[in-house]
Design an enzyme around this catalytic site. Structure first.
Site, PDB file in Angstrom:
ATOM      1  N   ARG A   1      -6.320   9.984 -11.314  1.00 18.61           N
ATOM      2  CA  ARG A   1      -5.619  10.794 -10.306  1.00 18.61           C
ATOM      3  C   ARG A   1      -5.072   9.859  -9.247  1.00 18.61           C
ATOM      4  O   ARG A   1      -5.577   9.780  -8.142  1.00 18.61           O
ATOM      5  CB  ARG A   1      -6.578  11.815  -9.681  1.00 18.61           C
ATOM      6  CG  ARG A   1      -5.886  12.841  -8.796  1.00 18.61           C
ATOM      7  CD  ARG A   1      -6.846  13.454  -7.818  1.00 18.61           C
ATOM      8  NE  ARG A   1      -7.407  12.488  -6.896  1.00 18.61           N
ATOM      9  CZ  ARG A   1      -6.790  12.044  -5.797  1.00 18.61           C
ATOM     10  NH1 ARG A   1      -5.579  12.466  -5.488  1.00 18.61           N
ATOM     11  NH2 ARG A   1      -7.400  11.175  -4.993  1.00 18.61           N
TER      12      ARG A   1
ATOM     13  N   ASN B   1       0.076  11.774  -0.491  1.00 16.76           N
ATOM     14  CA  ASN B   1       0.843  10.566  -0.780  1.00 16.76           C
ATOM     15  C   ASN B   1       1.310  10.582  -2.235  1.00 16.76           C
ATOM     16  O   ASN B   1       0.714  11.249  -3.068  1.00 16.76           O
ATOM     17  CB  ASN B   1      -0.045   9.321  -0.561  1.00 16.76           C
ATOM     18  CG  ASN B   1      -0.366   9.088   0.893  1.00 16.76           C
ATOM     19  OD1 ASN B   1       0.518   9.048   1.724  1.00 16.76           O
ATOM     20  ND2 ASN B   1      -1.651   8.939   1.193  1.00 16.76           N
TER      21      ASN B   1
ATOM     22  N   GLU C   1     -12.152   5.009  -6.187  1.00 10.96           N
ATOM     23  CA  GLU C   1     -10.806   5.330  -5.733  1.00 10.96           C
ATOM     24  C   GLU C   1     -10.027   6.091  -6.809  1.00 10.96           C
ATOM     25  O   GLU C   1      -9.951   5.666  -7.967  1.00 10.96           O
ATOM     26  CB  GLU C   1     -10.056   4.040  -5.384  1.00 10.96           C
ATOM     27  CG  GLU C   1      -8.776   4.247  -4.615  1.00 10.96           C
ATOM     28  CD  GLU C   1      -9.025   4.752  -3.207  1.00 10.96           C
ATOM     29  OE1 GLU C   1      -8.301   5.676  -2.783  1.00 10.96           O
ATOM     30  OE2 GLU C   1      -9.922   4.222  -2.537  1.00 10.96           O
ATOM     31  N   ASP C   2      -9.463   7.227  -6.419  1.00 12.20           N
ATOM     32  CA  ASP C   2      -8.537   7.991  -7.264  1.00 12.20           C
ATOM     33  C   ASP C   2      -9.136   8.406  -8.609  1.00 12.20           C
ATOM     34  O   ASP C   2      -8.502   8.273  -9.661  1.00 12.20           O
ATOM     35  CB  ASP C   2      -7.236   7.210  -7.465  1.00 12.20           C
ATOM     36  CG  ASP C   2      -6.379   7.210  -6.210  1.00 12.20           C
ATOM     37  OD1 ASP C   2      -6.738   7.915  -5.258  1.00 12.20           O
ATOM     38  OD2 ASP C   2      -5.354   6.510  -6.174  1.00 12.20           O
TER      39      ASP C   2
ATOM     40  N   LYS D   1      -5.576  -1.794  -2.032  1.00 12.10           N
ATOM     41  CA  LYS D   1      -6.674  -1.497  -1.105  1.00 12.10           C
ATOM     42  C   LYS D   1      -7.372  -2.778  -0.651  1.00 12.10           C
ATOM     43  O   LYS D   1      -7.684  -2.957   0.532  1.00 12.10           O
ATOM     44  CB  LYS D   1      -7.693  -0.575  -1.777  1.00 12.10           C
ATOM     45  CG  LYS D   1      -7.187   0.819  -2.088  1.00 12.10           C
ATOM     46  CD  LYS D   1      -7.381   1.758  -0.916  1.00 12.10           C
ATOM     47  CE  LYS D   1      -6.980   3.176  -1.268  1.00 12.10           C
ATOM     48  NZ  LYS D   1      -7.195   4.117  -0.167  1.00 12.10           N
TER      49      LYS D   1
ATOM     50  N   ASP E   1     -13.625   6.896  -1.513  1.00 10.84           N
ATOM     51  CA  ASP E   1     -12.640   6.907  -0.439  1.00 10.84           C
ATOM     52  C   ASP E   1     -11.866   8.215  -0.375  1.00 10.84           C
ATOM     53  O   ASP E   1     -11.490   8.667   0.700  1.00 10.84           O
ATOM     54  CB  ASP E   1     -11.679   5.728  -0.617  1.00 10.84           C
ATOM     55  CG  ASP E   1     -10.778   5.530   0.580  1.00 10.84           C
ATOM     56  OD1 ASP E   1     -11.279   5.626   1.718  1.00 10.84           O
ATOM     57  OD2 ASP E   1      -9.574   5.289   0.394  1.00 10.84           O
ATOM     58  N   ASP E   2     -11.619   8.840  -1.529  1.00 17.95           N
ATOM     59  CA  ASP E   2     -10.854  10.095  -1.531  1.00 17.95           C
ATOM     60  C   ASP E   2     -11.650  11.218  -0.878  1.00 17.95           C
ATOM     61  O   ASP E   2     -11.098  12.028  -0.141  1.00 17.95           O
ATOM     62  CB  ASP E   2     -10.490  10.477  -2.967  1.00 17.95           C
ATOM     63  CG  ASP E   2      -9.688   9.401  -3.655  1.00 17.95           C
ATOM     64  OD1 ASP E   2      -8.578   9.117  -3.181  1.00 17.95           O
ATOM     65  OD2 ASP E   2     -10.179   8.816  -4.641  1.00 17.95           O
TER      66      ASP E   2
ATOM     67  N   TYR F   1       0.865  -1.181   0.000  1.00 12.01           N
ATOM     68  CA  TYR F   1       0.000   0.000   0.000  1.00 12.01           C
ATOM     69  C   TYR F   1       0.902   1.231   0.000  1.00 12.01           C
ATOM     70  O   TYR F   1       2.031   1.178  -0.481  1.00 12.01           O
ATOM     71  CB  TYR F   1      -0.939  -0.099   1.214  1.00 12.01           C
ATOM     72  CG  TYR F   1      -2.027   0.930   1.278  1.00 12.01           C
ATOM     73  CD1 TYR F   1      -2.950   1.055   0.239  1.00 12.01           C
ATOM     74  CD2 TYR F   1      -2.143   1.778   2.377  1.00 12.01           C
ATOM     75  CE1 TYR F   1      -3.956   2.002   0.308  1.00 12.01           C
ATOM     76  CE2 TYR F   1      -3.145   2.723   2.444  1.00 12.01           C
ATOM     77  CZ  TYR F   1      -4.050   2.835   1.402  1.00 12.01           C
ATOM     78  OH  TYR F   1      -5.040   3.776   1.469  1.00 12.01           O
TER      79      TYR F   1
END
Length: 517
Positions: free
Chosen positions: A179, A439, A268-269, A197, A291-292, A126
């Site tokens: 992203r 991150n 996600e992303d 994840k 999640d973001d 991760y």
């Protein structure tokens, strides 16, 4: 914290991972050895070797699961020893490769190793190593994992979804690669994020690994370097936009819930405009969350409330905290939205005066032209700003506002420079907080050492990627807290599965955040 997560996982496995009765295996011979779900390597006893047509296909010695475990860990320790002195990138990728090879070969052993050593291996599978893996994924690719739905599959997704061999799926993590962390558009190579994840879901929440599904929605990429890379594995075209794009996502979601109506989909992303659009579009129709936007917000809220406690104050004092958020993407705006909701629950009114938003152009005010609709509610009126103007820099805002908390979700490494951090010494709080949440590590707004060196030894420091505690001298230690979604999303997924909830609400995320303090 890891002990707590492992305890929760062990308590939940009887609900989410137990396989009722003997596991029926319809494969024989080499098909079993090539299937990581069923392969035991040299651990098959002679009776199973005869029954499954494996005699002669393995070395004669039967090696126990425990022995295989020890053998892998010895190999891993040997790798650590042999790579001493090499760059962090080389070492991290080498560690990822050895774990990935085990994952490809023997999932049972892989997850046992991961669960028993989660604190050590989480940074490999991760954040931060997963970002490096995504950047190099086309070159690292050896065998497929998960499913890939592309722009060329329009009209075929309802039949494609039945190509996945598992009859039941509980948890899906979906990305379009637009992203990835703070690394930008990585196209199909972003599949590393859903894989990592879901490994955390298995290791930290005890989700059955046979009931997870990582998914890449490949709608093209605007990364010219990838389009010109001969090894790139994705669709070689610019990203779809507008109705073309949303129709692809619609078709995928309809296909998923036609086959697995009780599944949870974690987005996600996704780039900001689609992150907010898809959350608004699907959250009341399907059991999903972003999640973001929501996961990051939950973790950040836990940190903000925890900071109040660390200052020796009552939680109600959160209403008085002045908070500067640097980064107006989906994560930064998600944090502000949840923080405002928390203020509203505490006070009965949606106060926003305590929050200051800074993007790449500086302080966001109502004088800003072409302001993103999602950021409008956080834009400051110039008449409420004494000594600050539209576009004021971070250091100007910090010096004038003297915030209790400086929170970064900008994706710009080192943006909290020495001048900004030194300005935090003038905070109205005796124990100010600095959250460098971007991150991977190279995108962190500052390091732990920089925070304690420039802002003072009494700061509360938290980061998205792991940093070592800082030796302050005289026997004092600057403690580093990790503010990462991995402490929240496994519990959200598990709790939703166990409760049978049909939707994931902001209240559920807030409850999770409050539980951590």
């Amino acid at each position: 914290m890891w002990k707590l997560l492992r305890f929760a996982a062990s308590r939940s496995r009887r609900f989410s991972t137990a396989i009722p009765g003997p596991c029926k295996v319809h494969k024989r011979g080499t098909d079993i050895l090539h299937d990581p779900w069923f392969n035991k390597d040299t651990g098959f006893p002679l009776t199973e070797r005869d029954r499954l047509g494996l005699r002669g296909l393995l070395p004669p010695r039967v090696i126990s699961f425990e022995h295989q475990y020890d053998r892998f860990m010895n190999s891993y320790r040997s790798l650590e020893k042999n790579t001493q002195g090499q760059s962090d990138k080389v070492v991290s990728l080498a560690k990822w490769r050895i774990l990935n090879r085990l994952h490809d070969r023997n999932e049972t052993l892989y997850y046992r190793v991961l669960i028993d050593n989660i604190k050590e291996f989480a940074p490999i599978i991760y954040t931060p190593t997963v970002g490096l893996v995504c950047q190099n994924y086309s070159g690292l690719f050896r065998r497929p994992r998960g499913m890939y739905f592309s722009a060329k599959d329009k009209g075929e997704m309802m039949s494609m979804i039945y190509n996945w061999p598992a009859h039941e799926v509980d948890m899906i993590v979906l990305t379009d690669g637009s992203r990835i962390l703070g690394l930008g558009d990585l196209g199909v190579q972003g599949i590393g994020i859903p894989i990592g994840k879901l490994d955390m879901y298995v290791a930290a929440a005890g989700i059955n690994p046979q009931r997870i599904l990582p998914v890449m929605l490949d709608v093209g990429t605007n990364n010219q370097k990838l389009l010109e890379d001969p090894l790139y594995l994705g669709v070689r075209q610019p990203r779809l936009e507008g109705e073309e794009y949303i129709s692809i996502v619609d078709e995928f979601m309809e296909a998923v819930y036609a086959r697995w109506p009780k599944a949870i989909v974690q987005f996600e992303d996704f780039q900001m405009k689609w992150a907010f659009e898809t959350l608004k579009r699907y959250r009341k129709r399907f059991c999903m969350f972003n999640d973001d936007i929501q996961g990051t917000a939950g973790v950040a809220l836990a940190g903000l409330l925890g900071t109040v406690r660390a200052q020796g104050r009552l939680l109600s004092d959160f209403l008085k905290q002045k908070i500067v958020v640097v980064g107006a993407g989906s994560a930064g705006l998600g944090v502000l939205n949840m923080a405002v909701q928390a203020v509203s629950m505490m006070s009965g009114s949606a106060g926003k005066s305590q929050f200051f938003l800074i993007d790449k152009n500086g302080l966001v005010t109502t004088e800003r032209s072409n302001l993103d609709p999602a950021a409008v509610q956080f834009a400051k009126s110039p008449r409420d700003l004494e000594g600050l103007t539209e576009g004021a820099s971070i250091v100007e805002v910090v010096k004038k506002v003297k915030p209790h908390v400086l929170l970064g979700l900008s994706g710009v490494g080192g943006i909290f420079n020495a001048e900004v951090l030194k300005a935090m010494r003038e905070s109205v709080s005796t124990k100010p907080a600095i959250f460098a949440m971007s991150n991977p590590t190279m995108n962190a707004e500052c390091t732990a050492i920089e925070a304690f060196s420039h802002a003072g030894e009494n700061v509360v420091f938290a980061s998205g990627s792991p940093f070592e505690n800082v030796d302050l001298g005289n026997g004092e230690v600057g403690h580093v807290n990790q503010a990462n979604n991995m402490y929240l999303f496994p519990g959200i997924g598990l709790g939703t599965l166990l409760s049978g909830a049909h939707h994931i609400t902001d209240g559920m995320l807030q409850a999770a955040a409050e539980w951590y303090i």
